[in-house]
Design a protein around this motif. Structure first.
Motif, PDB file in Angstrom:
ATOM      1  N   ALA A  23       0.836  -1.197   0.000  1.00  0.00           N
ATOM      2  CA  ALA A  23       0.000   0.000   0.000  1.00  0.00           C
ATOM      3  C   ALA A  23       0.868   1.242   0.000  1.00  0.00           C
ATOM      4  CB  ALA A  23      -0.925  -0.006   1.230  1.00  0.00           C
ATOM      5  N   ASN A  24       1.924   1.235   0.824  1.00  0.00           N
ATOM      6  CA  ASN A  24       2.806   2.391   0.876  1.00  0.00           C
ATOM      7  C   ASN A  24       3.506   2.605  -0.458  1.00  0.00           C
ATOM      8  OD1 ASN A  24       2.163   2.973   3.470  1.00  0.00           O
ATOM      9  ND2 ASN A  24       3.909   1.930   4.384  1.00  0.00           N
ATOM     10  N   ALA A  25       3.865   1.501  -1.110  1.00  0.00           N
ATOM     11  CA  ALA A  25       4.562   1.611  -2.383  1.00  0.00           C
ATOM     12  C   ALA A  25       3.698   2.304  -3.427  1.00  0.00           C
ATOM     13  CB  ALA A  25       4.969   0.216  -2.868  1.00  0.00           C
ATOM     14  N   SER A  26       2.365   2.040  -3.406  1.00  0.00           N
ATOM     15  CA  SER A  26       1.484   2.648  -4.399  1.00  0.00           C
ATOM     16  C   SER A  26       1.193   4.103  -4.088  1.00  0.00           C
ATOM     17  CB  SER A  26       0.162   1.866  -4.479  1.00  0.00           C
ATOM     18  OG  SER A  26      -0.532   1.959  -3.241  1.00  0.00           O
ATOM     19  N   ASP A  27       1.317   4.511  -2.796  1.00  0.00           N
ATOM     20  CA  ASP A  27       1.013   5.884  -2.411  1.00  0.00           C
ATOM     21  C   ASP A  27       2.225   6.795  -2.456  1.00  0.00           C
ATOM     22  OD1 ASP A  27      -1.572   5.176  -2.006  1.00  0.00           O
ATOM     23  OD2 ASP A  27      -1.367   4.906   0.166  1.00  0.00           O
ATOM     24  N   THR A  28       3.427   6.243  -2.403  1.00  0.00           N
ATOM     25  CA  THR A  28       4.635   7.046  -2.262  1.00  0.00           C
ATOM     26  C   THR A  28       4.783   8.066  -3.378  1.00  0.00           C
ATOM     27  OG1 THR A  28       5.754   5.251  -1.108  1.00  0.00           O
ATOM     28  CG2 THR A  28       7.137   6.963  -2.088  1.00  0.00           C
ATOM     29  N   LYS A  29       4.462   7.696  -4.594  1.00  0.00           N
ATOM     30  CA  LYS A  29       4.691   8.602  -5.725  1.00  0.00           C
ATOM     31  C   LYS A  29       3.810   9.848  -5.664  1.00  0.00           C
ATOM     32  CE  LYS A  29       1.507   6.351  -9.017  1.00  0.00           C
ATOM     33  NZ  LYS A  29       1.434   5.684 -10.334  1.00  0.00           N
ATOM     34  N   HIS A  30       2.751   9.820  -4.829  1.00  0.00           N
ATOM     35  CA  HIS A  30       1.880  10.987  -4.698  1.00  0.00           C
ATOM     36  C   HIS A  30       2.127  11.761  -3.399  1.00  0.00           C
ATOM     37  CE1 HIS A  30      -0.214   9.866  -8.281  1.00  0.00           C
ATOM     38  NE2 HIS A  30      -0.726   8.769  -7.766  1.00  0.00           N
ATOM     39  N   ASP A  31       3.158  11.379  -2.634  1.00  0.00           N
ATOM     40  CA  ASP A  31       3.403  12.030  -1.346  1.00  0.00           C
ATOM     41  C   ASP A  31       3.639  13.532  -1.484  1.00  0.00           C
ATOM     42  OD1 ASP A  31       3.057   9.721   0.031  1.00  0.00           O
ATOM     43  OD2 ASP A  31       5.175   9.327   0.412  1.00  0.00           O
ATOM     44  N   VAL A  32       4.444  13.924  -2.455  1.00  0.00           N
ATOM     45  CA  VAL A  32       4.754  15.348  -2.640  1.00  0.00           C
ATOM     46  C   VAL A  32       3.495  16.114  -3.000  1.00  0.00           C
ATOM     47  CG1 VAL A  32       6.050  17.013  -4.019  1.00  0.00           C
ATOM     48  CG2 VAL A  32       7.136  14.885  -3.285  1.00  0.00           C
ATOM     49  N   LEU A  33       2.683  15.550  -3.878  1.00  0.00           N
ATOM     50  CA  LEU A  33       1.422  16.193  -4.276  1.00  0.00           C
ATOM     51  C   LEU A  33       0.506  16.373  -3.070  1.00  0.00           C
ATOM     52  CD1 LEU A  33      -0.713  17.172  -6.304  1.00  0.00           C
ATOM     53  CD2 LEU A  33      -1.307  14.766  -6.683  1.00  0.00           C
ATOM     54  N   MET A  34       0.314  15.320  -2.286  1.00  0.00           N
ATOM     55  CA  MET A  34      -0.571  15.379  -1.121  1.00  0.00           C
ATOM     56  C   MET A  34      -0.078  16.403  -0.104  1.00  0.00           C
ATOM     57  SD  MET A  34      -3.146  13.140  -1.382  1.00  0.00           S
ATOM     58  CE  MET A  34      -3.549  12.566   0.268  1.00  0.00           C
ATOM     59  N   GLU A  35       1.223  16.389   0.169  1.00  0.00           N
ATOM     60  CA  GLU A  35       1.788  17.313   1.149  1.00  0.00           C
ATOM     61  C   GLU A  35       1.648  18.758   0.677  1.00  0.00           C
ATOM     62  OE1 GLU A  35       3.447  18.921   4.449  1.00  0.00           O
ATOM     63  OE2 GLU A  35       2.759  16.859   4.126  1.00  0.00           O
ATOM     64  N   THR A  36       1.857  19.000  -0.608  1.00  0.00           N
ATOM     65  CA  THR A  36       1.755  20.361  -1.154  1.00  0.00           C
ATOM     66  C   THR A  36       0.329  20.889  -1.046  1.00  0.00           C
ATOM     67  OG1 THR A  36       3.560  19.906  -2.699  1.00  0.00           O
ATOM     68  CG2 THR A  36       2.146  21.793  -3.183  1.00  0.00           C
ATOM     69  N   VAL A  37      -0.645  20.062  -1.403  1.00  0.00           N
ATOM     70  CA  VAL A  37      -2.048  20.487  -1.342  1.00  0.00           C
ATOM     71  C   VAL A  37      -2.484  20.673   0.108  1.00  0.00           C
ATOM     72  CG1 VAL A  37      -4.428  19.829  -1.871  1.00  0.00           C
ATOM     73  CG2 VAL A  37      -2.614  19.417  -3.538  1.00  0.00           C
ATOM     74  N   HIS A  38      -2.058  19.779   0.986  1.00  0.00           N
ATOM     75  CA  HIS A  38      -2.402  19.891   2.408  1.00  0.00           C
ATOM     76  C   HIS A  38      -1.868  21.199   2.984  1.00  0.00           C
ATOM     77  CE1 HIS A  38      -2.478  19.035   6.720  1.00  0.00           C
ATOM     78  NE2 HIS A  38      -3.349  18.078   6.457  1.00  0.00           N
ATOM     79  N   GLN A  39      -0.616  21.517   2.679  1.00  0.00           N
ATOM     80  CA  GLN A  39      -0.013  22.750   3.176  1.00  0.00           C
ATOM     81  C   GLN A  39      -0.715  23.980   2.590  1.00  0.00           C
ATOM     82  OE1 GLN A  39       2.142  22.898   5.559  1.00  0.00           O
ATOM     83  NE2 GLN A  39       2.362  25.129   5.536  1.00  0.00           N
ATOM     84  N   PHE A  40      -1.100  23.900   1.330  1.00  0.00           N
ATOM     85  CA  PHE A  40      -1.818  24.998   0.678  1.00  0.00           C
ATOM     86  C   PHE A  40      -3.152  25.284   1.374  1.00  0.00           C
ATOM     87  CE2 PHE A  40      -5.177  25.982  -2.462  1.00  0.00           C
ATOM     88  CZ  PHE A  40      -4.770  27.250  -2.851  1.00  0.00           C
ATOM     89  N   LEU A  41      -3.917  24.230   1.661  1.00  0.00           N
ATOM     90  CA  LEU A  41      -5.203  24.405   2.333  1.00  0.00           C
ATOM     91  C   LEU A  41      -5.023  24.936   3.747  1.00  0.00           C
ATOM     92  CD1 LEU A  41      -7.128  21.226   1.141  1.00  0.00           C
ATOM     93  CD2 LEU A  41      -7.637  23.603   0.552  1.00  0.00           C
ATOM     94  N   TYR A  42      -3.984  24.475   4.410  1.00  0.00           N
ATOM     95  CA  TYR A  42      -3.726  24.963   5.772  1.00  0.00           C
ATOM     96  C   TYR A  42      -3.410  26.457   5.757  1.00  0.00           C
ATOM     97  CZ  TYR A  42      -1.657  25.503  10.388  1.00  0.00           C
ATOM     98  OH  TYR A  42      -1.381  25.943  11.659  1.00  0.00           O
ATOM     99  N   GLN A  43      -2.594  26.895   4.824  1.00  0.00           N
ATOM    100  CA  GLN A  43      -2.256  28.309   4.734  1.00  0.00           C
ATOM    101  C   GLN A  43      -3.485  29.160   4.419  1.00  0.00           C
ATOM    102  OE1 GLN A  43       0.849  28.375   1.791  1.00  0.00           O
ATOM    103  NE2 GLN A  43       2.434  27.767   3.237  1.00  0.00           N
ATOM    104  N   GLU A  44      -4.416  28.606   3.636  1.00  0.00           N
ATOM    105  CA  GLU A  44      -5.620  29.338   3.263  1.00  0.00           C
ATOM    106  C   GLU A  44      -6.614  29.463   4.416  1.00  0.00           C
ATOM    107  OE1 GLU A  44      -6.630  30.803   0.294  1.00  0.00           O
ATOM    108  OE2 GLU A  44      -4.563  30.577  -0.405  1.00  0.00           O
ATOM    109  N   THR A  45      -6.523  28.574   5.401  1.00  0.00           N
ATOM    110  CA  THR A  45      -7.560  28.523   6.439  1.00  0.00           C
ATOM    111  C   THR A  45      -7.059  28.772   7.859  1.00  0.00           C
ATOM    112  OG1 THR A  45      -7.268  26.107   6.547  1.00  0.00           O
ATOM    113  CG2 THR A  45      -9.017  26.936   5.121  1.00  0.00           C
ATOM    114  N   GLN A  46      -5.746  28.774   8.092  1.00  0.00           N
ATOM    115  CA  GLN A  46      -5.246  28.840   9.462  1.00  0.00           C
ATOM    116  C   GLN A  46      -5.648  30.130  10.173  1.00  0.00           C
ATOM    117  OE1 GLN A  46      -0.998  29.126   9.909  1.00  0.00           O
ATOM    118  NE2 GLN A  46      -0.717  30.131   7.936  1.00  0.00           N
TER     119      GLN A  46
END
Length: 247
Positions: free
Chosen positions: A38-61
């Protein structure tokens, strides 16, 4: 036959409890066996997920004291999104509740994909502390503050007292009601039919003349003014009974 440490410990518990522990261990071992895949299939999207998560946090904090973001991962079959550049698909709304986030991918940003998220913000919002009559100008003592999940409120709910104090109620507002932007309006400084002064000002001149307001206006709003019987122009309200035309 020599007992394992686990068998020695389980010897002191009842048979039903012992069976439950064995089943729990079996499930845990099975989960651990699947986890690397499961981790192997998700790893390639880690940067994308982290970037979007940080973006939403900055927009709402800035909206509240606590932000909870649940981001739905993209399909594992999608290619890697390089140089992810997130943006809100609806720029006019605060990203609360169910949110769609667009992401431009690649060095030329031509590839765009969309992620879905659930954003909850725990913060304070303004309510009426007393019954407020229509046409009443709102003062600080008329307001109260509550704390809750802002995503459960209307997108028009007002969270800051400064955005309410000095405004006029457009409708009756009952005690305890969440104050929304369409419940209030800026006080009128010009009323229809009123004689007003219109100032025209430029780099090297300043002239004024009187006319008749053809509609109501609050601070900063445009009002149509008639001069004589035919000439009509629009001017911006700058103070009570005074408007300005900018050149």
């Amino acid at each position: 036959m020599r007992q394992s440490p686990l068998s020695s410990v389980l010897g002191y518990v009842s048979i039903p409890l012992r069976r439950w522990i064995y089943r729990l261990l079996a499930v845990s071992v099975a989960a651990l066996a699947v986890l690397p895949f499961a981790n192997a299939s998700d790893t390639k999207h880690d940067v994308l997920m982290e970037t979007v998560h940080q973006f939403l946090y900055q927009e709402t904090q800035a909206l509240g004291d606590e932000v909870v973001i649940n981001l739905r991962p993209p399909s594992p079959h999608l290619s890697v999104c390089t140089n992810p550049d997130p943006f809100l698909t609806n720029q006019n709304e605060t990203p609360l509740g169910r949110v769609s986030v667009g992401v431009r991918c690649g060095t030329d940003s031509q590839q765009v994909r969309y992620l879905q998220a659930e954003v909850d913000v725990i913060g304070s919002y303004m309510v009426a502390a007393v019954d407020i009559e229509r046409g009443r100008q709102i003062t600080p003592d008329m307001l109260g503050e509550k704390t809750g999940n802002l995503s459960d409120l209307s997108s028009r709910a007002i969270t800051q007292a400064d955005d309410i104090v000095g405004k006029v109620a457009r409708q009756p507002i009952a005690r305890g009601m969440t104050i929304q932007s369409h419940f209030i309006q800026a006080p009128l400084l010009v009323e229809r039919g009123q004689r007003v002064k219109v100032i025209a000002e430029g780099d090297s001149f300043r002239v004024s003349r009187e006319g008749e307001a053809l509609n109501n206006g609050a601070m900063g709003e445009e009002v149509r003014v008639r001069f004589g019987s035919r000439e009509v122009m629009s001017a911006r309200v700058v103070e009570r009974g005074t408007l300005m035309v900018d050149f």
